[in-house]
Design an enzyme around this catalytic site. Sequence first.
Site, PDB file in Angstrom:
ATOM      1  N   GLY A  20     151.603  52.267  -3.423  1.00 28.99           N
ATOM      2  CA  GLY A  20     150.340  52.989  -3.272  1.00 28.99           C
ATOM      3  C   GLY A  20     149.860  53.159  -1.849  1.00 28.99           C
ATOM      4  N   SER A  21     150.792  53.300  -0.895  1.00 26.88           N
ATOM      5  CA  SER A  21     150.314  53.418   0.493  1.00 26.88           C
ATOM      6  C   SER A  21     149.538  54.712   0.716  1.00 26.88           C
ATOM      7  CB  SER A  21     151.477  53.281   1.485  1.00 26.88           C
ATOM      8  OG  SER A  21     152.303  54.413   1.466  1.00 26.88           O
TER       9      SER A  21
ATOM     10  N   ASN B 276     149.356  66.805  -5.916  1.00 30.07           N
ATOM     11  CA  ASN B 276     150.492  65.901  -5.700  1.00 30.07           C
ATOM     12  C   ASN B 276     150.901  65.910  -4.232  1.00 30.07           C
ATOM     13  OD1 ASN B 276     152.726  64.199  -6.455  1.00 30.07           O
ATOM     14  ND2 ASN B 276     154.073  65.995  -6.394  1.00 30.07           N
TER      15      ASN B 276
ATOM     16  N   HIS C 120     154.440  65.452  -2.077  1.00 34.96           N
ATOM     17  CA  HIS C 120     155.887  65.408  -2.269  1.00 34.96           C
ATOM     18  C   HIS C 120     156.553  65.282  -0.901  1.00 34.96           C
ATOM     19  CE1 HIS C 120     159.738  66.099  -4.162  1.00 34.96           C
ATOM     20  NE2 HIS C 120     160.015  66.929  -3.174  1.00 34.96           N
TER      21      HIS C 120
ATOM     22  N   SER D 127     154.600  67.705   1.684  1.00 35.67           N
ATOM     23  CA  SER D 127     153.720  68.786   1.232  1.00 35.67           C
ATOM     24  C   SER D 127     152.711  68.243   0.236  1.00 35.67           C
ATOM     25  CB  SER D 127     154.530  69.867   0.503  1.00 35.67           C
ATOM     26  OG  SER D 127     155.614  70.317   1.280  1.00 35.67           O
TER      27      SER D 127
ATOM     28  N   LEU E 192     158.260  71.443 -12.044  1.00 32.35           N
ATOM     29  CA  LEU E 192     158.323  70.246 -11.185  1.00 32.35           C
ATOM     30  C   LEU E 192     158.282  70.606  -9.700  1.00 32.35           C
ATOM     31  CD1 LEU E 192     158.790  67.103 -11.134  1.00 32.35           C
ATOM     32  CD2 LEU E 192     161.207  67.647 -10.810  1.00 32.35           C
ATOM     33  N   ASP E 193     157.373  69.929  -8.967  1.00 30.25           N
ATOM     34  CA  ASP E 193     157.253  70.099  -7.504  1.00 30.25           C
ATOM     35  C   ASP E 193     157.113  71.562  -7.088  1.00 30.25           C
ATOM     36  OD1 ASP E 193     157.429  67.342  -7.259  1.00 30.25           O
ATOM     37  OD2 ASP E 193     159.607  67.379  -7.057  1.00 30.25           O
TER      38      ASP E 193
HETATM   39  C1  GAR Z   1     155.624  58.855  -1.061  1.00 27.29           C
HETATM   40  O1  GAR Z   1     156.566  59.089  -0.043  1.00 27.29           O
HETATM   41  C2  GAR Z   1     155.411  60.112  -1.884  1.00 27.29           C
HETATM   42  O2  GAR Z   1     155.469  61.288  -1.130  1.00 27.29           O
HETATM   43  C3  GAR Z   1     156.563  60.043  -2.845  1.00 27.29           C
HETATM   44  O3  GAR Z   1     156.677  58.688  -3.180  1.00 27.29           O
HETATM   45  C4  GAR Z   1     156.194  57.882  -2.098  1.00 27.29           C
HETATM   46  C5  GAR Z   1     155.123  56.978  -2.654  1.00 27.29           C
HETATM   47  O4  GAR Z   1     154.723  56.048  -1.704  1.00 27.29           O
HETATM   48  N1  GAR Z   1     156.324  60.864  -3.993  1.00 27.29           N
HETATM   49  C6  GAR Z   1     157.297  61.449  -4.684  1.00 27.29           C
HETATM   50  O5  GAR Z   1     158.480  61.327  -4.414  1.00 27.29           O
HETATM   51  C7  GAR Z   1     156.828  62.272  -5.846  1.00 27.29           C
HETATM   52  N2  GAR Z   1     157.894  63.014  -6.410  1.00 27.29           N
HETATM   53  P1  GAR Z   1     153.366  55.252  -1.868  1.00 27.29           P
HETATM   54  O6  GAR Z   1     153.384  54.604  -3.264  1.00 27.29           O
HETATM   55  O7  GAR Z   1     153.420  54.215  -0.801  1.00 27.29           O
HETATM   56  O8  GAR Z   1     152.224  56.209  -1.715  1.00 27.29           O
END
Ligand code: GAR
Length: 198
Positions: free
Chosen positions: A19-20, A114, A116, A143, A151-152
């Site tokens: 969850g950063s 979202n 991505h 993005s 998707l995306d």
């Molecule tokens: C992030 O890099 C986000 O862009 C990616 O997962 C990571 C989550 O990090 N999301 C995807 O790949 C969605 N398809 P986080 O939990 O530290 O925010």
Amino acid sequence: MDDNTAKKPAIVILISGRGSNMISIVEAVKNNSLPVTVTAVISNRPDASGLDFAQQAGIETAVIDHKEFESREQFDQALADKIDNYSPDLVILAGFMRILTAEFVEHFAGKLINIHPSLLPKFKGLNTHQRAIDAGEKEHGASVHIVTPELDDGPVVLQARVPVLADDTASTLAARVLEQEHKLYPEAIRRLVIGHVT
Ligand code: GAR
């Protein structure tokens, strides 16, 4: 709670792991650079470490564990019901690693956002950093987009770019992109709530 707080748009953030990005949004709210109220953080995984941060920040948390449902439709229905309890103005996917049904997306049409880790429309799906390296990209990034059933896909709100360096691995490139994500997501949400994006 002051008078301003009540008027701010409410957001619910969905996470699956550390969850950063959620943390960067909560911190932007705390330092008054993002005029929203984070009403809840919801995870599909009980062990998502981001839940601890949210609890310590005094934000309501919930878990809707996808493993407890027989079908994607049932999980999405339970998740939508939970989110509806908070009547959010925006639903923010922040590393939420579940594919959502068209019904779910349509239920929150225009409110579901979202992030991505690629310069969409390039590299939809998983392993975006390795795929960008393998494709010989000189530039990569992240993005923020409005979610549509594909998707995306869906309209891009804002992107951040980083160079791909000759000695990059997927993990060094991911770290460079993530640093930008932490600035990008709060800024994209800010633009959405102040009405600079329609
Ligand atoms: C992030 O890099 C986000 O862009 C990616 O997962 C990571 C989550 O990090 N999301 C995807 O790949 C969605 N398809 P986080 O939990 O530290 O925010």
